[in-house]
Design a protein around this motif. Sequence first.
Motif, PDB file in Angstrom:
ATOM      1  N   TYR A  31     -26.202 -33.589 -21.874  1.00  0.00           N
ATOM      2  CA  TYR A  31     -26.900 -34.319 -20.823  1.00  0.00           C
ATOM      3  C   TYR A  31     -27.316 -35.734 -21.204  1.00  0.00           C
ATOM      4  N   VAL A  32     -27.377 -36.010 -22.490  1.00  0.00           N
ATOM      5  CA  VAL A  32     -27.843 -37.333 -22.917  1.00  0.00           C
ATOM      6  C   VAL A  32     -26.735 -38.131 -23.590  1.00  0.00           C
ATOM      7  N   ASN A  80     -27.737 -29.065 -25.567  1.00  0.00           N
ATOM      8  CA  ASN A  80     -28.192 -29.585 -24.272  1.00  0.00           C
ATOM      9  C   ASN A  80     -28.313 -31.107 -24.276  1.00  0.00           C
ATOM     10  N   PRO A  81     -28.998 -31.705 -25.283  1.00  0.00           N
ATOM     11  CA  PRO A  81     -29.036 -33.177 -25.290  1.00  0.00           C
ATOM     12  C   PRO A  81     -27.674 -33.818 -25.516  1.00  0.00           C
ATOM     13  N   THR A 100     -31.225 -26.468 -28.059  1.00  0.00           N
ATOM     14  CA  THR A 100     -31.971 -27.685 -28.372  1.00  0.00           C
ATOM     15  C   THR A 100     -31.062 -28.777 -28.918  1.00  0.00           C
ATOM     16  N   SER A 102     -36.032 -32.788 -23.041  1.00  0.00           N
ATOM     17  CA  SER A 102     -36.161 -33.099 -24.468  1.00  0.00           C
ATOM     18  C   SER A 102     -37.500 -32.626 -25.030  1.00  0.00           C
ATOM     19  N   ASN A 108     -33.670 -39.563 -15.479  1.00  0.00           N
ATOM     20  CA  ASN A 108     -34.016 -39.617 -16.895  1.00  0.00           C
ATOM     21  C   ASN A 108     -35.398 -39.039 -17.174  1.00  0.00           C
ATOM     22  N   ASN A 165     -37.165 -28.993 -25.553  1.00  0.00           N
ATOM     23  CA  ASN A 165     -36.342 -28.738 -26.734  1.00  0.00           C
ATOM     24  C   ASN A 165     -37.114 -28.989 -28.024  1.00  0.00           C
ATOM     25  N   THR A 195     -34.215 -39.345 -27.942  1.00  0.00           N
ATOM     26  CA  THR A 195     -34.097 -39.451 -26.487  1.00  0.00           C
ATOM     27  C   THR A 195     -35.410 -39.913 -25.860  1.00  0.00           C
ATOM     28  N   LEU A 220     -34.567 -35.588 -17.832  1.00  0.00           N
ATOM     29  CA  LEU A 220     -33.959 -35.466 -19.155  1.00  0.00           C
ATOM     30  C   LEU A 220     -35.016 -35.529 -20.255  1.00  0.00           C
ATOM     31  N   ASN A 235     -33.699 -35.048 -29.846  1.00  0.00           N
ATOM     32  CA  ASN A 235     -34.645 -35.051 -28.737  1.00  0.00           C
ATOM     33  C   ASN A 235     -35.746 -36.091 -28.927  1.00  0.00           C
TER      34      ASN A 235
END
Length: 355
Positions: free
Chosen positions: A315-316, A311-312, A308, A89, A82, A92, A67, A85, A64
């Motif tokens: 999505y990332v 999810n990234p 945490t 982050s 973004n 998270n 990111t 996003l 995170n």
Amino acid sequence: MHNSPGFLDLDLPDDFWIPIPLDTNNLSSLSPFLVPQDHLGSSGTFYAMAAFMFFLFVFGTSINSLTIACTFQNKKLRSHLNYILVNLSVANLLVSGVGSSTAFCSFACRYFVFGSLACKIEGFAATLGGMVGLWSLAVIAFERWLVICKPLGNFTFKPEHALACCFVTWVCALAAAAPPLAGWSRYIPEGLQCSCGPDWYTTNNKYNNESYVMFLFCFCFAVPFATIVFCYSQLLVTLKMAAKAQAESASTQKAEREVTRMVVVMVLGFLVCWMPYASFALWVVNNRGHSFDLRLATIPSCLSKASTVYNPVIYVLLNKQFRLCMKKMLGMSADEDEESSTSQSTTEVSKVGPS
């Protein structure tokens, strides 16, 4: 109150609740703030959980943070999607930095070593970050629906709209996380008593725990989940219609398949994060008097903290644009074919809509 034979709900409402044998005389000897909770599980169980929490802390904080740093460093990443996003982050980071790190130390010591005040702080921070993250997932689904399905015609989702949505996620999260600090429910050690969260497994008329649990379920699980399912189902229908209309276009077909896989992974990720917590809390509320293993009560909390990390990843790291920028930031060479594929897929998906 836990009504199973041989158990008692300790009347220490501002501190903790644990099931204990009725013939125990020295209640303070079981306090999760003072002594190891070895009566709840083996040392191996506590140390395994400590290792898992350490993994979540290290990888959750790293991914995170990367990111956020990558977004600030690359102007082309500063799009409305973004921004959401990055908001995810930040949430998270709050969970991994406060919740996972605290749980790691506590599991390693086999009790909540930081005390009752820190328990309330950790419970609030983890709940706040978790709720922001949860609502951010719903906002991402809503944004994708607006941009691709175009239900509002030529409406353009701009960065200021994204920032407003991010602000709303924090307002909704505060509405969910603040009540236990004001007397509606409370933050206490949960599961193996090494992490803290809202009190969802005791009956206490003073704190109205049942009504708070139902509020969390309806407002913080059912509504975001319904938003995600509706938006992504509409997105899939739109994409399939576009793919059918452009059956001869290989790139459109590929984009449709990629988005379909992403949607399935996103929904499954949401369910893995939050379904166990919501289901277990509802079961406990509606089955008062039934005994349950506190080790099982720890699992939903751990899965929600694990969001945490995955999810990234969903999505990332599965976002090709983000992935390419991260590779460059870390000094890794980016594949030109991947860059070309990213540009082409983005173009094809952006064309989809009821024009």
